[in-house]
Write a protein that holds these residues in place. Structure first.
Motif, mmCIF file in Angstrom:
data_model
loop_
_atom_site.group_PDB
_atom_site.id
_atom_site.type_symbol
_atom_site.label_atom_id
_atom_site.label_comp_id
_atom_site.label_asym_id
_atom_site.label_seq_id
_atom_site.Cartn_x
_atom_site.Cartn_y
_atom_site.Cartn_z
ATOM 1 N N ASP A 148 0.850 -1.188 0.000
ATOM 2 C CA ASP A 148 0.000 0.000 0.000
ATOM 3 C C ASP A 148 0.885 1.236 0.000
ATOM 4 O OD1 ASP A 148 -2.592 -1.322 0.234
ATOM 5 O OD2 ASP A 148 -1.947 -1.858 2.257
ATOM 6 N N PHE A 149 0.610 2.152 -0.932
ATOM 7 C CA PHE A 149 1.330 3.414 -1.026
ATOM 8 C C PHE A 149 0.381 4.546 -0.643
ATOM 9 C CE2 PHE A 149 3.747 0.547 -3.557
ATOM 10 C CZ PHE A 149 5.051 1.007 -3.513
ATOM 11 N N ALA A 150 0.834 5.392 0.277
ATOM 12 C CA ALA A 150 0.020 6.507 0.753
ATOM 13 C C ALA A 150 0.797 7.808 0.596
ATOM 14 C CB ALA A 150 -0.365 6.304 2.218
ATOM 15 N N GLU A 151 0.076 8.887 0.385
ATOM 16 C CA GLU A 151 0.700 10.191 0.214
ATOM 17 C C GLU A 151 1.394 10.610 1.496
ATOM 18 O OE1 GLU A 151 -0.381 14.508 -1.722
ATOM 19 O OE2 GLU A 151 -1.968 13.411 -0.685
ATOM 20 N N ARG A 152 2.626 11.024 1.355
ATOM 21 C CA ARG A 152 3.398 11.461 2.508
ATOM 22 C C ARG A 152 2.769 12.712 3.108
ATOM 23 N NH1 ARG A 152 8.695 11.939 0.276
ATOM 24 N NH2 ARG A 152 8.480 9.688 0.031
ATOM 25 N N GLY A 153 2.548 12.688 4.405
ATOM 26 C CA GLY A 153 1.979 13.832 5.099
ATOM 27 C C GLY A 153 0.491 13.712 5.344
ATOM 28 N N THR A 154 -0.273 13.289 4.315
ATOM 29 C CA THR A 154 -1.733 13.186 4.468
ATOM 30 C C THR A 154 -2.202 11.763 4.741
ATOM 31 O OG1 THR A 154 -2.196 12.781 2.123
ATOM 32 C CG2 THR A 154 -1.978 15.079 2.824
ATOM 33 N N GLY A 155 -1.419 10.777 4.323
ATOM 34 C CA GLY A 155 -1.831 9.392 4.492
ATOM 35 C C GLY A 155 -2.898 8.945 3.496
ATOM 36 N N LYS A 156 -3.192 9.775 2.518
ATOM 37 C CA LYS A 156 -4.221 9.451 1.528
ATOM 38 C C LYS A 156 -3.766 8.276 0.660
ATOM 39 C CE LYS A 156 -6.429 11.388 -2.587
ATOM 40 N NZ LYS A 156 -6.451 12.535 -3.526
ATOM 41 N N PRO A 157 -4.641 7.253 0.475
ATOM 42 C CA PRO A 157 -4.266 6.116 -0.371
ATOM 43 C C PRO A 157 -3.987 6.556 -1.807
ATOM 44 C CG PRO A 157 -6.217 5.602 0.943
ATOM 45 C CD PRO A 157 -5.968 7.078 1.091
ATOM 46 N N VAL A 158 -2.918 6.027 -2.374
ATOM 47 C CA VAL A 158 -2.517 6.393 -3.731
ATOM 48 C C VAL A 158 -2.475 5.172 -4.646
ATOM 49 C CG1 VAL A 158 -0.639 7.325 -5.150
ATOM 50 C CG2 VAL A 158 -1.194 8.390 -2.945
#
Length: 198
Positions: A148-158
């Protein structure tokens, strides 16, 4: 703003051959079935770690994109993802320190920086133990694992990459963030299969 080549869902299949690594990237139809071929990579195993080129089809007449190690000697320095004209559109790098127990990667594209981690820590540890057991580690075992890759800082799934249980490597890829270009997501997926030490 959406990436110029945004594909929300696709599959990666690996063809097993003696001397060549071959990956097929296939669009996923709305009903979940396989759609058209998006790109494929075929390369001799000895050269696979330094550069991988993706073509439109088996003829290899049209390059779609590629990824290339920044330093051939130091593969830990990262990889650049390049468009058909050789222009950078993203990059990725394995975080070796964080990967001792769970494989971890950095993935970046225009406007987005992500951190990716193996989802299940138990499977991550079992894979490592399997590799170190004498003789047994030589037996290929098709572990099911997810990243799982998430946006750094926001944790939003990418981006999510899920390996399916099958004789050949088969992955299902979901791109949750429209800013992530298909070519960058596909390069990262091939790297998860071909480059990381298991």
């Amino acid at each position: 703003m959406s990436a110029s080549m945004y594909v929300p869902s696709f599959t990666m299949k690996q063809r097993v051959t003696l001397m060549v690594n071959k990956y097929e990237l296939i669009a996923t139809n709305p009903d979940g079935s396989d759609g058209p071929l998006l790109a494929l990579a075929q390369q001799k195993r000895m050269a696979f770690k330094e550069q991988v080129t993706f073509y439109r089809d088996d003829t290899k007449a049209q390059v779609v994109f590629s990824f290339k190690a920044r330093k051939a000697i130091d593969l830990g320095s990262g990889y650049d993802v390049l468009d058909a004209d050789g222009q950078p559109i993203g990059w990725f790098k394995k975080e070796f320190g964080k990967s001792l127990l769970r494989s971890s990667w950095q993935l970046s594209a225009p406007g987005i920086d992500t951190d990716g981690t193996e989802r299940n820590p138990t499977i991550a540890i079992v894979r490592r133990v399997w590799d170190f057991v004498p003789f047994i580690g030589e037996i290929p075992l098709p572990f099911i694992f997810h990243f799982d890759f998430a946006e750094r800082g926001t944790g939003k799934p990418v981006l999510s990459v899920e390996r399916k249980l099958s004789v050949r490597d088969r992955y299902h890829i979901t791109v949750q963030d429209e800013r992530l270009d298909f070519r960058v997501a596909a390069a990262m997926t091939v790297a998860l299969d071909a480059l990381q030490s298991r």
